[in-house]
Design a protein around this motif. Structure first.
Motif, PDB file in Angstrom:
ATOM      1  N   MET A 171       0.824  -1.218   0.000  1.00 16.55           N
ATOM      2  CA  MET A 171       0.000   0.000   0.000  1.00 16.55           C
ATOM      3  C   MET A 171       0.856   1.264   0.000  1.00 16.55           C
ATOM      4  N   SER A 172       2.099   1.150   0.534  1.00 11.75           N
ATOM      5  CA  SER A 172       2.973   2.337   0.569  1.00 11.75           C
ATOM      6  C   SER A 172       3.283   2.842  -0.836  1.00 11.75           C
ATOM      7  N   SER A 173       3.050   1.995  -1.868  1.00 11.07           N
ATOM      8  CA  SER A 173       3.331   2.447  -3.240  1.00 11.07           C
ATOM      9  C   SER A 173       2.226   3.349  -3.796  1.00 11.07           C
ATOM     10  N   ILE A 174       1.048   3.371  -3.143  1.00 14.01           N
ATOM     11  CA  ILE A 174      -0.039   4.236  -3.644  1.00 14.01           C
ATOM     12  C   ILE A 174      -0.588   5.169  -2.549  1.00 14.01           C
ATOM     13  N   VAL A 175       0.154   5.276  -1.434  1.00  9.89           N
ATOM     14  CA  VAL A 175      -0.276   6.162  -0.349  1.00  9.89           C
ATOM     15  C   VAL A 175       0.503   7.472  -0.443  1.00  9.89           C
ATOM     16  N   ASP A 176      -0.220   8.569  -0.286  1.00 14.36           N
ATOM     17  CA  ASP A 176       0.389   9.900  -0.286  1.00 14.36           C
ATOM     18  C   ASP A 176       0.824  10.214   1.148  1.00 14.36           C
ATOM     19  N   PHE A 177       2.118  10.172   1.375  1.00 15.00           N
ATOM     20  CA  PHE A 177       2.611  10.373   2.744  1.00 15.00           C
ATOM     21  C   PHE A 177       2.626  11.857   3.160  1.00 15.00           C
ATOM     22  N   THR A 178       1.908  12.712   2.387  1.00 13.21           N
ATOM     23  CA  THR A 178       1.659  14.068   2.878  1.00 13.21           C
ATOM     24  C   THR A 178       0.179  14.246   3.223  1.00 13.21           C
ATOM     25  N   ASP A 179      -0.626  13.201   3.028  1.00 10.56           N
ATOM     26  CA  ASP A 179      -2.071  13.288   3.306  1.00 10.56           C
ATOM     27  C   ASP A 179      -2.376  12.579   4.633  1.00 10.56           C
ATOM     28  N   ARG A 180      -2.611  13.349   5.675  1.00  8.80           N
ATOM     29  CA  ARG A 180      -2.764  12.740   7.002  1.00  8.80           C
ATOM     30  C   ARG A 180      -4.028  11.899   7.122  1.00  8.80           C
ATOM     31  N   THR A 181      -5.004  12.141   6.244  1.00  7.94           N
ATOM     32  CA  THR A 181      -6.260  11.395   6.391  1.00  7.94           C
ATOM     33  C   THR A 181      -6.141   9.955   5.885  1.00  7.94           C
TER      34      THR A 181
ATOM     35  N   GLU B 123     -19.801   4.620  -8.349  1.00  8.82           N
ATOM     36  CA  GLU B 123     -19.593   5.669  -9.363  1.00  8.82           C
ATOM     37  C   GLU B 123     -19.123   6.968  -8.719  1.00  8.82           C
ATOM     38  N   ASP B 124     -19.382   7.138  -7.421  1.00  6.56           N
ATOM     39  CA  ASP B 124     -18.950   8.370  -6.744  1.00  6.56           C
ATOM     40  C   ASP B 124     -17.472   8.335  -6.370  1.00  6.56           C
ATOM     41  N   CYS B 125     -16.847   7.164  -6.553  1.00  6.78           N
ATOM     42  CA  CYS B 125     -15.421   7.023  -6.255  1.00  6.78           C
ATOM     43  C   CYS B 125     -15.076   7.463  -4.832  1.00  6.78           C
ATOM     44  N   SER B 126     -15.719   6.860  -3.860  1.00  3.00           N
ATOM     45  CA  SER B 126     -15.442   7.236  -2.473  1.00  3.00           C
ATOM     46  C   SER B 126     -14.110   6.672  -1.996  1.00  3.00           C
ATOM     47  N   LEU B 127     -13.593   5.664  -2.718  1.00  2.00           N
ATOM     48  CA  LEU B 127     -12.274   5.099  -2.399  1.00  2.00           C
ATOM     49  C   LEU B 127     -11.691   4.586  -3.702  1.00  2.00           C
ATOM     50  N   TYR B 128     -10.653   5.277  -4.209  1.00  2.00           N
ATOM     51  CA  TYR B 128     -10.128   4.886  -5.525  1.00  2.00           C
ATOM     52  C   TYR B 128      -8.769   5.497  -5.792  1.00  2.00           C
ATOM     53  N   GLN B 129      -8.170   5.032  -6.882  1.00  2.00           N
ATOM     54  CA  GLN B 129      -6.903   5.589  -7.353  1.00  2.00           C
ATOM     55  C   GLN B 129      -7.219   6.249  -8.692  1.00  2.00           C
ATOM     56  N   PRO B 130      -7.254   7.592  -8.750  1.00  2.00           N
ATOM     57  CA  PRO B 130      -7.787   8.266  -9.939  1.00  2.00           C
ATOM     58  C   PRO B 130      -7.030   8.011 -11.240  1.00  2.00           C
ATOM     59  N   ALA B 131      -5.698   7.905 -11.198  1.00  2.00           N
ATOM     60  CA  ALA B 131      -4.947   7.835 -12.463  1.00  2.00           C
ATOM     61  C   ALA B 131      -4.118   6.564 -12.577  1.00  2.00           C
ATOM     62  N   GLY B 132      -3.683   6.333 -13.827  1.00  2.00           N
ATOM     63  CA  GLY B 132      -2.850   5.159 -14.100  1.00  2.00           C
ATOM     64  C   GLY B 132      -3.603   4.143 -14.934  1.00  2.00           C
TER      65      GLY B 132
ATOM     66  N   TYR C 115      -2.085   8.431  -6.335  1.00  2.00           N
ATOM     67  CA  TYR C 115      -2.254   7.988  -4.962  1.00  2.00           C
ATOM     68  C   TYR C 115      -3.724   7.668  -4.705  1.00  2.00           C
ATOM     69  N   LEU C 116      -3.963   6.826  -3.700  1.00  2.38           N
ATOM     70  CA  LEU C 116      -5.360   6.503  -3.386  1.00  2.38           C
ATOM     71  C   LEU C 116      -6.031   7.699  -2.735  1.00  2.38           C
ATOM     72  N   ARG C 117      -7.321   7.835  -3.017  1.00  2.76           N
ATOM     73  CA  ARG C 117      -8.115   8.901  -2.400  1.00  2.76           C
ATOM     74  C   ARG C 117      -9.330   8.269  -1.745  1.00  2.76           C
TER      75      ARG C 117
END
Ligand code: COA
Length: 329
Positions: free
Chosen positions: A146-156, A189-198, A215-217
């Motif tokens: 998961m560390s490969s798609i986690v944004d380590f500047t996003d605290r949430t 369809e609302d993409c409440s948990l997803y990886q937008p690009a790639g 990164y995952l959102r």
């Protein structure tokens, strides 16, 4: 249709050595240990630091250990399923890399994309392959870096996830094993948990990288509410279908996303907390790996005939539960 069942005959795992503590996260983003522990139950998580290693490495190590535990040779395996949202590549499949590295020369393999429900989906498929009578031995792996798609500047989000892998060998049996399963999907369809690009919607460009779209959102509150309902609903559904009371259930093996979601599920099942496998404090959310990592940590405490419920909820949206009677001998 044969009258065969599938049983778990071996369990393996892999966890990277590096421990990312809440204290270290405090130095990276605006957060604190107390907030993380009280809101999620997580104290630390493992991170695969080696830049040359990816999900297939962890999956391979877990697979080797599961084969050894089962006393099964790699050449005996008919199929390899790897549940993951962090494959080494879009293709070839991570399962193909694992198949080669363990020497499962008679197996075919493919990846399963069902996020945090990946392992229960994959275990269901493996069980159905064996129930059909066409397969005798199937390797089911849940692995995520998961560390490969986690944004380590996003605290949430960065506080939630960790890396790891778990694997099981499934074998044919006439007795106890996987008895029932319930799986659900509700396209998000609302993409409440997803990886937008790639993917093919937003292929990689300098702009997608710049906007951190790889990164995952997650909309944490929405996912929390749905996960709390979904995981408990499906756990009760499988208990009712099999006439199980809370007294009959020996263990709940819940996906480890948030301690509060796990506790809410156990409460609705009227299950004492000592019957619930919880290791989120040590590993965080390793996505497809959480359930097999629990099975690994608890394997020496499981007894012949124990009624076990596996339950998961994840991106997709996906959720599901499996009822099995433990038998490893
Ligand atoms: N440290 C400190 N504060 C933080 C924080 C962090 N790491 N992350 C968020 N906050 C803040 C928020 O900004 C918010 O502040 P505000 O009230 O000033 O806006 C406050 O804490 C509460 O945020 P909220 O999102 O309501 O917290 P929460 O109780 O819902 O917990 C999650 C957040 C992510 C832990 C929770 O929503 C969750 O676990 N969701 C499901 C995650 C999941 O299971 N995902 C995997 C799929 S199964």
């Amino acid at each position: 249709m044969s009258s065969k069942r599938a049983k778990i005959s071996g369990v393996g795992h892999y966890l990277p050595d590096y421990v990312l503590t809440n204290a270290e996260l405090e130095t990276m983003v605006d957060t604190n240990d107390e907030w993380i522990r009280t809101r999620t139950g997580i104290s630390e998580r493992r991170i695969l630091k080696d830049p040359d290693k990816a999900t297939s490495f962890m999956a391979t190590e877990a697979a080797k250990e599961a084969l050894e535990d089962a006393g099964v040779k790699a050449e005996e395996i008919d199929a390899v399923i790897v549940a993951t949202v962090t494959p080494d590549y879009f293709f070839p499949a991570t399962a193909a890399l694992v198949q080669k590295r363990i020497g499962a020369e008679n197996a075919y393999g493919y990846d399963m994309s069902a996020a945090c429900s990946g392992f229960v989906y994959a275990l269901t498929e493996g069980a159905m392959m064996i129930e059909s009578g066409r397969m005798k031995k199937v390797l089911v792996i849940g692995a995520d870096k998961m560390s490969s798609i986690v944004d380590f500047t996003d605290r949430t989000t960065c506080i939630l996830f960790g890396d790891g892998a778990g694997a099981v060998v499934l074998e044919e049996t006439d007795e106890n094993g996987i008895i029932d399963f319930v799986q659900h999907t509700d396209g998000d369809e609302d993409c409440s948990l997803y990886q937008p690009a790639g993917g093919s919607m937003n292929p990689a460009t300098a702009e997608t990288v710049e906007s951190k779209m790889h990164y995952l959102r997650q909309d944490g509150r929405v996912v929390f509410k749905k996960a709390t309902e979904g995981m408990a609903d499906v756990s009760l559904e499988i208990m009712e279908r099999n006439n199980l009371t809370s007294d009959d259930v020996a263990w709940l093996v819940p996906h480890q996303a948030n301690l509060r979601i796990i506790q809410a599920t156990a409460r609705r099942m009227e299950l004492d907390e000592e019957k619930v496998m919880i290791n989120i404090d040590k590993y965080g959310n390793t996505t497809a790996a959480t359930i097999p990592l629990c099975l690994y940590d608890w394997k020496d405490r499981l007894k012949e005939g124990d009624n076990i419920i596996l339950a998961a909820f994840g991106g997709g949206l996906t959720w599901g539960a499996i009822y099995l009677k433990w038998s490893k001998s």
